[in-house]
Design a protein around this motif. Structure first.
Motif, PDB file in Angstrom:
ATOM      1  N   PHE A  76       9.355  -3.431  -9.661  1.00 39.85           N
ATOM      2  CA  PHE A  76       8.494  -2.491  -8.949  1.00 39.85           C
ATOM      3  C   PHE A  76       8.791  -1.053  -9.352  1.00 39.85           C
ATOM      4  O   PHE A  76       9.925  -0.587  -9.308  1.00 39.85           O
ATOM      5  N   ASN A 113       7.522   3.029  -8.641  1.00 38.72           N
ATOM      6  CA  ASN A 113       6.816   3.882  -7.686  1.00 38.72           C
ATOM      7  C   ASN A 113       6.938   5.330  -8.155  1.00 38.72           C
ATOM      8  O   ASN A 113       7.838   6.059  -7.747  1.00 38.72           O
ATOM      9  N   PHE A 122       5.140   7.902  -7.504  1.00 39.34           N
ATOM     10  CA  PHE A 122       4.574   8.899  -6.596  1.00 39.34           C
ATOM     11  C   PHE A 122       3.430   9.668  -7.252  1.00 39.34           C
ATOM     12  O   PHE A 122       3.255  10.853  -7.027  1.00 39.34           O
ATOM     13  N   LEU A 161       0.346   5.323  -7.853  1.00 37.90           N
ATOM     14  CA  LEU A 161       1.161   5.006  -6.677  1.00 37.90           C
ATOM     15  C   LEU A 161       2.267   4.001  -6.967  1.00 37.90           C
ATOM     16  O   LEU A 161       3.436   4.337  -6.945  1.00 37.90           O
ATOM     17  N   ARG A 162       1.915   2.767  -7.193  1.00 36.08           N
ATOM     18  CA  ARG A 162       2.929   1.723  -7.389  1.00 36.08           C
ATOM     19  C   ARG A 162       2.361   0.625  -8.287  1.00 36.08           C
ATOM     20  O   ARG A 162       1.170   0.323  -8.233  1.00 36.08           O
ATOM     21  N   ARG A 210      -4.442  -3.627  -7.162  1.00 39.55           N
ATOM     22  CA  ARG A 210      -4.329  -3.069  -5.814  1.00 39.55           C
ATOM     23  C   ARG A 210      -5.699  -2.948  -5.163  1.00 39.55           C
ATOM     24  O   ARG A 210      -5.865  -3.223  -3.968  1.00 39.55           O
TER      25      ARG A 210
END
Length: 350
Positions: free
Chosen positions: A207, A209, A211, A216-217, A261
């Motif tokens: 994962f 991230n 920011f 986002l991720r 997502r």
């Protein structure tokens, strides 16, 4: 001589006596009623059963005991035959391998790819199905007729997902994307997935991230990521309806994460129950000593840790490998063992 004559006489007398009794018995049976014959038969059968029963029970018990011993011997023989020829025991791993099906797909970017050769000869042979995408007859690669180059990798990945959804969605429950310089420990991946539901919209990997206001991720592309069957189905059936899943020219792993997502596909946690990492975007030695690039530290934030004690005892992937690194990991994982040291299986799934 006299004794011999006496013995002979006695034998003849006994035979004559038995013969006479038998004739009388037959004559009586001839003039006996049917009811009496049935009674005689019943009595004779009962006497025979009483005499023979102890012998029958003994034989039956002996046969049962022999059968049980034979069954135990057969099981022991089969277990010994299933053990590896080098003395190891991989029956637990084989049980997990056979229970969870994974289709692996790999992008290749050049002809005569030595990394792809190493991959195919090592961990790739443990995939339930292995597909290469690119232009190379050596690997029976599937030509998607997309442009080659890093800037087109995202478009190539999206196109490969469409192909897999169309032709191979029923060939597996999970679908792993890996680069040709990635090593996957298939037993550890299948062990991790054995507690996950392929009908859930989820994908797993390392994962990230960053920011970023857009991305986002997402999961690292280099560490490899694996989609559930439901995640692949959603992409195949819904991506054409969403402009967010158009063939982009941005970073491949970011664009895939952005697309999934918006299709309602979640990022699953892949750390083990101790919080140790299983997917790794870099080589094992660099993760162990903490020699990571600054952008990786930034992306991981307070989740960034270093040292061998931060990596799971059942790691799944490592990245940025040369072909000789792939063969070396194969040797370390499957051949090298310290003499006399045995470590039992540990349950690390959450």
């Amino acid at each position: 001589m006299i004794g011999g004559s006496t013995s002979l006489f006695n034998n003849r007398f006994l035979k004559m006596r038995v013969h006479k009794i038998f004739k009388i018995f037959i004559l009586r049976l001839t003039f006996t009623s049917k009811r009496t014959l049935v009674f005689y038969g019943f009595v004779l059968g009962f006497v025979t059963m009483v005499i023979m029963q102890p012998h029958l029970v003994a034989n039956r018990n002996t046969g049962s005991r022999e059968g049980k011993e034979l069954q135990e011997d057969t099981i022991e023989r089969l277990l010994s035959e299933e053990k590896r020829s080098d003395g190891g025991d991989d029956r637990l791993a084989q049980a997990v391998l056979n229970r969870t099906r994974i289709l692996c797909w790999v992008m290749i970017r050049e002809s005569g790819n030595v990394k792809a050769r190493a991959l195919r000869a090592t961990w790739g042979k443990r995939c339930d199905k292995l597909l290469f995408f690119g232009v190379d007859d050596e690997f029976s690669a599937i030509d998607l007729r997309t442009q080659e180059g890093k800037r087109y990798l995202a478009a190539k990945t999206f196109t490969s997902l469409k192909y897999i959804h169309k032709y191979h969605i029923n060939d597996a429950e999970w679908f792993l994307k890996a680069d040709d310089d990635t090593y996957i420990v298939m037993e550890n991946l299948k062990y991790f997935l054995s507690d996950e539901n392929p009908e859930s919209p989820v994908y797993f990997g390392e994962f990230f991230n960053p920011f970023d206001t857009k991305y986002l991720r997402y999961n690292s592309g280099g560490a490899g990521y694996v989609l559930s069957k439901e995640a692949l189905r959603r992409y195949g059936e819904l991506s054409l309806l969403r402009s967010v899943c158009a063939d982009p020219m941005g970073p491949e792993d970011k664009e895939i994460g952005y697309c999934l997502r918006h299709l309602g596909v979640e990022i699953g946690d892949t750390t083990d129950r101790m919080g140790h990492s299983r997917f790794h975007y870099d080589r094992a030695d660099l993760h162990a000593v903490g020699d990571a690039k600054q952008w990786y530290r930034d992306f991981m934030g307070d989740r960034y840790r270093q040292g061998t004690d931060t990596m799971s005892v059942y790691p799944i992937s490592f990245h940025y490998l040369h072909h000789y690194d792939i063969h070396m990991l194969e040797f370390l994982f499957y051949r090298l063992r310290p003499h006399g040291v045995f470590k039992p299986f540990q349950e690390v799934n959450v």
